[in-house]
Design an enzyme around this catalytic site. Structure first.
Site, mmCIF file in Angstrom:
data_model
loop_
_atom_site.group_PDB
_atom_site.id
_atom_site.type_symbol
_atom_site.label_atom_id
_atom_site.label_comp_id
_atom_site.label_asym_id
_atom_site.label_seq_id
_atom_site.Cartn_x
_atom_site.Cartn_y
_atom_site.Cartn_z
ATOM 1 N N ILE A 1 34.440 48.753 29.179
ATOM 2 C CA ILE A 1 33.190 48.892 29.336
ATOM 3 C C ILE A 1 32.899 48.022 30.585
ATOM 4 O O ILE A 1 31.598 47.306 30.297
ATOM 5 C CB ILE A 1 33.995 47.093 28.400
ATOM 6 C CG1 ILE A 1 35.341 46.877 28.728
ATOM 7 C CG2 ILE A 1 34.292 47.741 27.303
ATOM 8 C CD1 ILE A 1 34.983 44.963 27.836
ATOM 9 N N TYR B 1 40.657 32.713 33.287
ATOM 10 C CA TYR B 1 41.277 33.463 32.456
ATOM 11 C C TYR B 1 39.952 32.890 31.027
ATOM 12 O O TYR B 1 39.213 33.901 30.204
ATOM 13 C CB TYR B 1 43.451 33.683 31.909
ATOM 14 C CG TYR B 1 42.369 34.477 29.838
ATOM 15 C CD1 TYR B 1 42.302 36.038 29.666
ATOM 16 C CD2 TYR B 1 43.009 33.387 28.806
ATOM 17 C CE1 TYR B 1 41.854 36.351 28.189
ATOM 18 C CE2 TYR B 1 42.998 34.033 27.708
ATOM 19 C CZ TYR B 1 42.688 35.594 27.456
ATOM 20 O OH TYR B 1 42.413 36.238 26.245
#
Ligand SMILES: NC(=O)c1ccc[n+]([C@@H]2O[C@H](COP(=O)([O-])OP(=O)(O)OC[C@H]3O[C@@H](n4cnc5c(N)ncnc54)[C@H](OP(=O)(O)O)[C@@H]3O)[C@@H](O)[C@H]2O)c1
Length: 285
Positions: free
Chosen positions: A35, A123
């Site tokens: 991706i 994150y």
């Protein structure tokens, strides 16, 4: 209806493949699609022309993300942008997975979808940026936030999960310390996969929290794992400060499945029942 799954051999991805058996599935692994590569992602989506893409790909080792911030953004933000762009170009809808770590944990009560995110680690920031790319690039999307995932693919060496880690430490006779001041809703990937399957057959697009019901600290979760497994290892509660992980984590990241409830689909079972079902499932492996 063609359903293309990115990350089909991950924890959640492999349960999606199982629960969607019988549908027209295109299960892709990291070998089939990267991706982070926009052109490659476009090419794959153009080749298969799915009606729906389920994006399970992520870089989610929370402590590593803190040290490797550029990779976090490359996968969790820009990679998601690439997927959303490719979906827009072929006119398909997207279900994208996100996380409870978009919240700082200061609310002290379960978070609903309308609460303002405020991530406190790399994150969480990179995942929130991914959400925003999906929201601004697409009209037909579902963003699903969940927490503390565990599933059978994690038990077979694919990344692992908390339950497997606890069972391994107990087997090895180790002293186990688990934080008792971070509260969440652990979620079984089989239950989440069934709910995702239901959701994508509706046109109720938008942002959803989907977790098993109830809440516990990681320590309470570990206690339940051992109680249900008939084990009594050397387990002690500890604090986030004493544990000293690299990344800051929210002290309370329980999600309320409010949007799911509003469309009449929130029948997620309590986390204790889901954990018992997982422990049964892994016995057969
Ligand atoms: N695990 C949790 O506790 C948790 C909690 C809340 C939310 N989530 C979210 O839920 C989703 C699924 O989590 P999971 O536990 O099922 O993860 P997982 O087991 O690590 O699965 C992720 C899958 O994506 C693939 N992948 C990773 N990077 C990729 C890339 N750049 N291009 C293409 N494929 C890539 C991985 O393949 P390789 O392993 O071969 O690279 C793997 O098959 C993620 O979005 C995660 O952020 C997870």
């Amino acid at each position: 209806m063609g359903i293309l799954i990115i990350g089909a051999n991950g924890q959640l991805g492999s349960d999606l493949v199982k629960v969607m058996k019988g549908e027209e599935l295109i299960p892709l692994t990291h070998k089939d699609i990267e991706i982070c590569d926009l052109e490659g992602t476009r090419k794959v989506l153009r080749r298969y022309k799915p009606d729906i893409v389920l994006n399970m790909a992520a870089y989610h080792k929370v402590d590593e993300c803190e040290k490797n911030v550029s990779k976090s953004f490359e996968v969790n933000s820009l990679g998601v942008r690439n997927v959303a762009l490719a979906c827009r170009e072929i006119g398909c809808s997207l279900l994208h997975m996100s996380t409870d770590y978009v919240f700082d944990g200061s609310k002290g009560r379960p978070y609903v979808e309308t609460d303002l995110p405020c991530p406190i680690n790399a994150y969480g920031i990179s995942k929130l940026a991914g959400e925003y790319f999906v929201r601004y690039l697409l009209d037909r999307y579902w963003i699903v936030r969940s927490s503390g995932l565990y599933g059978i693919a994690g038990s077979s060496g694919k990344g692992g999960n908390f339950v497997e880690l606890m069972l391994r430490l107990a087997r090895e006779g180790r002293k186990i310390r688990v934080v008792d001041d971070q509260v969440l809703s652990p979620t079984y990937t089989v239950d989440l996969a069934h709910k995702i399957k239901q959701l994508i057959h509706t046109e109720h697009y938008g942002l959803y929290h989907i977790t098993n019901a109830g809440e516990c600290s990681w320590y309470q979760f570990a206690c339940k794992v051992f109680a249900l497994s008939g084990l009594s290892p050397h387990l002690k509660p500890t604090t986030t400060a004493d544990f000293g992980a690299v990344a800051t984590r929210p002290p309370y990241s329980v999600l309320d499945n409010a949007a799911l409830r509003a469309i009449g689909l929130d029948d997620m079972r309590p986390w204790e029942e889901a954990l018992a079902a997982y422990l049964e499932e892994r016995k057969g492996k």
